[in-house]
Design a protein around this motif. Structure first.
Motif, PDB file in Angstrom:
ATOM      1  N   ASP A  55       0.835  -1.207   0.000  1.00 51.89           N
ATOM      2  CA  ASP A  55       0.000   0.000   0.000  1.00 51.89           C
ATOM      3  C   ASP A  55       0.871   1.258   0.000  1.00 51.89           C
ATOM      4  OD1 ASP A  55      -2.285  -1.515   0.018  1.00 51.89           O
ATOM      5  OD2 ASP A  55      -2.657  -1.304   2.175  1.00 51.89           O
ATOM      6  N   HIS A  56       1.949   1.221   0.769  1.00 52.06           N
ATOM      7  CA  HIS A  56       2.846   2.376   0.823  1.00 52.06           C
ATOM      8  C   HIS A  56       3.517   2.591  -0.532  1.00 52.06           C
ATOM      9  CE1 HIS A  56       5.370   5.298   2.979  1.00 52.06           C
ATOM     10  NE2 HIS A  56       6.369   4.854   2.240  1.00 52.06           N
ATOM     11  N   LEU A  57       3.987   1.518  -1.130  1.00 52.25           N
ATOM     12  CA  LEU A  57       4.616   1.615  -2.448  1.00 52.25           C
ATOM     13  C   LEU A  57       3.624   2.141  -3.482  1.00 52.25           C
ATOM     14  CD1 LEU A  57       6.772   1.136  -4.587  1.00 52.25           C
ATOM     15  CD2 LEU A  57       6.186  -1.304  -4.552  1.00 52.25           C
ATOM     16  N   SER A  58       2.393   1.674  -3.442  1.00 53.93           N
ATOM     17  CA  SER A  58       1.387   2.137  -4.400  1.00 53.93           C
ATOM     18  C   SER A  58       1.166   3.635  -4.283  1.00 53.93           C
ATOM     19  CB  SER A  58       0.064   1.397  -4.175  1.00 53.93           C
ATOM     20  OG  SER A  58       0.187   0.027  -4.490  1.00 53.93           O
ATOM     21  N   LEU A  59       1.147   4.134  -3.061  1.00 58.77           N
ATOM     22  CA  LEU A  59       0.971   5.566  -2.853  1.00 58.77           C
ATOM     23  C   LEU A  59       2.145   6.352  -3.447  1.00 58.77           C
ATOM     24  CD1 LEU A  59      -0.859   7.710  -1.514  1.00 58.77           C
ATOM     25  CD2 LEU A  59       0.533   7.464   0.542  1.00 58.77           C
ATOM     26  N   VAL A  60       3.355   5.846  -3.238  1.00 58.14           N
ATOM     27  CA  VAL A  60       4.541   6.527  -3.769  1.00 58.14           C
ATOM     28  C   VAL A  60       4.549   6.466  -5.305  1.00 58.14           C
ATOM     29  CG1 VAL A  60       7.054   6.560  -3.790  1.00 58.14           C
ATOM     30  CG2 VAL A  60       5.844   6.053  -1.668  1.00 58.14           C
ATOM     31  N   LEU A  61       4.183   5.336  -5.873  1.00 55.96           N
ATOM     32  CA  LEU A  61       4.107   5.222  -7.333  1.00 55.96           C
ATOM     33  C   LEU A  61       3.086   6.190  -7.906  1.00 55.96           C
ATOM     34  CD1 LEU A  61       4.246   1.342  -7.778  1.00 55.96           C
ATOM     35  CD2 LEU A  61       6.077   2.963  -8.294  1.00 55.96           C
ATOM     36  N   GLY A  68      -4.731   8.271   2.653  1.00 56.49           N
ATOM     37  CA  GLY A  68      -3.724   8.519   1.633  1.00 56.49           C
ATOM     38  C   GLY A  68      -3.265   9.967   1.621  1.00 56.49           C
ATOM     39  N   LYS A  69      -4.199  10.896   1.770  1.00 56.89           N
ATOM     40  CA  LYS A  69      -3.854  12.317   1.775  1.00 56.89           C
ATOM     41  C   LYS A  69      -2.947  12.652   2.957  1.00 56.89           C
ATOM     42  CE  LYS A  69      -8.185  13.798  -0.428  1.00 56.89           C
ATOM     43  NZ  LYS A  69      -7.641  14.339  -1.673  1.00 56.89           N
ATOM     44  N   LEU A  70      -3.289  12.128   4.135  1.00 57.02           N
ATOM     45  CA  LEU A  70      -2.489  12.413   5.323  1.00 57.02           C
ATOM     46  C   LEU A  70      -1.111  11.767   5.232  1.00 57.02           C
ATOM     47  CD1 LEU A  70      -5.183  12.054   8.135  1.00 57.02           C
ATOM     48  CD2 LEU A  70      -4.180  14.164   7.257  1.00 57.02           C
ATOM     49  N   THR A  71      -1.055  10.560   4.675  1.00 59.92           N
ATOM     50  CA  THR A  71       0.240   9.893   4.525  1.00 59.92           C
ATOM     51  C   THR A  71       1.131  10.660   3.553  1.00 59.92           C
ATOM     52  OG1 THR A  71      -0.762   7.737   4.978  1.00 59.92           O
ATOM     53  CG2 THR A  71       1.398   7.734   3.920  1.00 59.92           C
ATOM     54  N   LEU A  72       0.551  11.113   2.454  1.00 59.00           N
ATOM     55  CA  LEU A  72       1.331  11.886   1.484  1.00 59.00           C
ATOM     56  C   LEU A  72       1.833  13.186   2.105  1.00 59.00           C
ATOM     57  CD1 LEU A  72       2.367  12.017  -1.409  1.00 59.00           C
ATOM     58  CD2 LEU A  72       0.223  13.123  -2.056  1.00 59.00           C
ATOM     59  N   ALA A  73       0.979  13.848   2.857  1.00 58.80           N
ATOM     60  CA  ALA A  73       1.412  15.069   3.540  1.00 58.80           C
ATOM     61  C   ALA A  73       2.564  14.767   4.498  1.00 58.80           C
ATOM     62  CB  ALA A  73       0.239  15.695   4.298  1.00 58.80           C
ATOM     63  N   GLY A  74       2.452  13.658   5.211  1.00 53.42           N
ATOM     64  CA  GLY A  74       3.514  13.282   6.133  1.00 53.42           C
ATOM     65  C   GLY A  74       4.826  13.012   5.435  1.00 53.42           C
ATOM     66  N   MET A  75       4.768  12.386   4.270  1.00 49.46           N
ATOM     67  CA  MET A  75       5.994  12.136   3.503  1.00 49.46           C
ATOM     68  C   MET A  75       6.705  13.440   3.169  1.00 49.46           C
ATOM     69  SD  MET A  75       4.965   9.246   0.727  1.00 49.46           S
ATOM     70  CE  MET A  75       4.113   7.741   1.163  1.00 49.46           C
ATOM     71  N   VAL A  76       5.927  14.434   2.748  1.00 52.38           N
ATOM     72  CA  VAL A  76       6.520  15.710   2.366  1.00 52.38           C
ATOM     73  C   VAL A  76       7.078  16.437   3.590  1.00 52.38           C
ATOM     74  CG1 VAL A  76       6.054  17.971   1.349  1.00 52.38           C
ATOM     75  CG2 VAL A  76       5.002  15.922   0.363  1.00 52.38           C
ATOM     76  N   LEU A  77       6.364  16.375   4.690  1.00 54.86           N
ATOM     77  CA  LEU A  77       6.744  17.140   5.875  1.00 54.86           C
ATOM     78  C   LEU A  77       7.852  16.471   6.682  1.00 54.86           C
ATOM     79  CD1 LEU A  77       3.152  18.160   7.000  1.00 54.86           C
ATOM     80  CD2 LEU A  77       4.914  19.694   6.098  1.00 54.86           C
ATOM     81  N   GLU A  78       8.085  15.192   6.457  1.00 53.85           N
ATOM     82  CA  GLU A  78       9.011  14.423   7.304  1.00 53.85           C
ATOM     83  C   GLU A  78      10.402  15.047   7.388  1.00 53.85           C
ATOM     84  OE1 GLU A  78      11.020   9.980   7.520  1.00 53.85           O
ATOM     85  OE2 GLU A  78       9.174  10.258   6.383  1.00 53.85           O
ATOM     86  N   ASP A  79      10.978  15.391   6.263  1.00 55.60           N
ATOM     87  CA  ASP A  79      12.339  15.934   6.240  1.00 55.60           C
ATOM     88  C   ASP A  79      12.364  17.424   5.913  1.00 55.60           C
ATOM     89  OD1 ASP A  79      13.433  13.439   6.780  1.00 55.60           O
ATOM     90  OD2 ASP A  79      13.537  12.891   4.670  1.00 55.60           O
ATOM     91  N   ALA A  80      11.223  18.065   5.984  1.00 57.32           N
ATOM     92  CA  ALA A  80      11.141  19.475   5.599  1.00 57.32           C
ATOM     93  C   ALA A  80      11.765  20.381   6.655  1.00 57.32           C
ATOM     94  CB  ALA A  80       9.685  19.871   5.385  1.00 57.32           C
ATOM     95  N   THR A  81      12.350  21.467   6.194  1.00 54.44           N
ATOM     96  CA  THR A  81      12.823  22.499   7.096  1.00 54.44           C
ATOM     97  C   THR A  81      11.610  23.261   7.639  1.00 54.44           C
ATOM     98  OG1 THR A  81      12.948  24.214   5.388  1.00 54.44           O
ATOM     99  CG2 THR A  81      14.874  22.775   5.651  1.00 54.44           C
ATOM    100  N   PRO A  82      11.794  24.069   8.673  1.00 55.25           N
ATOM    101  CA  PRO A  82      10.656  24.842   9.183  1.00 55.25           C
ATOM    102  C   PRO A  82       9.977  25.704   8.120  1.00 55.25           C
ATOM    103  CG  PRO A  82      12.419  24.862  10.796  1.00 55.25           C
ATOM    104  CD  PRO A  82      12.971  24.175   9.574  1.00 55.25           C
ATOM    105  N   ARG A  83      10.737  26.354   7.266  1.00 56.29           N
ATOM    106  CA  ARG A  83      10.117  27.189   6.240  1.00 56.29           C
ATOM    107  C   ARG A  83       9.463  26.343   5.149  1.00 56.29           C
ATOM    108  NH1 ARG A  83      10.289  32.478   6.596  1.00 56.29           N
ATOM    109  NH2 ARG A  83       9.428  32.582   4.493  1.00 56.29           N
TER     110      ARG A  83
END
Length: 229
Positions: free
Chosen positions: A51-57, A174-189
């Protein structure tokens, strides 16, 4: 909101795309080893990672589809001397699309029974995809993003982002997981920029439950990561 407060507001802020590229680099670098480490017959973990791979694909597909439809045609028209470079982008997209199709073709058999043969075929397909994607992202960041910054308007730059968001995950999870992927390594700005792009109800939901749910999800996904040597 701009990630770089000193960036000109009337020019595309190309750092935004690099934030998304960072997610793809991280996920496609980790997934082959995570999948290779799954025990034969562990269908629960195979389905979790599947499921995680499908979301990333899907994220990769929507990102490239938006570029194909909304960026490359404008860029070729605006900077015709760079048409050969854009043709390379399109060719790389096709090669990556073929590699993604190969991964997707192997995925159902593995999530169905978590067999060794299916797992190994899926892992090999992912490892074929990785270098092609890395080569493409590197070239895009080095050669294409500066052209976008210099020659596209802000609305033209934002259009693919809106397209990807509109055609992104359909489910709340799926929306929340995708948001988390983007925010995981993001800087504060970078976090402030991305959260600012989210609709207010989605932003509130992220703060109330989304961050916690993503932390649990990513903990489970990476639970079987091989130990560093």
């Amino acid at each position: 909101m701009l990630i770089n407060p000193n960036a000109p507001a009337d020019k595309p802020e190309i750092q935004q795309m690099k934030v998304i590229h960072r997610v793809m680099r991280r996920e496609f670098a980790q997934l082959p080893d995570l999948i290779a480490a799954v025990r034969v017959g562990d269908t629960a973990r195979a389905r979790l990672l599947g499921d995680h791979l499908s979301l990333v694909l899907d994220m990769l597909h929507e990102h490239h589809e938006a570029e194909d439809e909304l960026l490359w045609p404008v860029l070729v028209q605006r900077v015709p001397l760079e048409k050969d470079l854009i043709a390379v982008m399109e060719t790389q997209h096709q090669a990556i699309g073929d590699a993604v199709d190969a991964v997707a073709a192997q995925l159902p058999a593995w999530t169905d029974d978590a067999g060794a043969a299916a797992r190994d075929l899926l892992t090999d397909a992912l490892r074929d995809l990785g270098p092609a994607l890395t080569e493409h992202l590197d070239l895009e960041e080095d050669e294409v993003l500066p052209l976008i910054h210099d020659h596209l308007t802000v609305p033209e730059w934002v259009a693919p982002q809106k397209h990807a968001m509109k055609h992104g995950p359909r489910t709340l999870t799926g929306k929340l997981t995708l948001a988390g992927m983007v925010l995981e390594d993001a800087t504060p700005r970078e976090r402030a920029w991305f959260l600012g792009e989210m609709p207010a109800p989605a932003r509130l939901l992220w703060r109330l439950t989304g961050a916690r749910r993503y932390d649990e999800h990513v903990r489970l996904v990476r639970a079987g990561a091989p130990s560093p040597s």
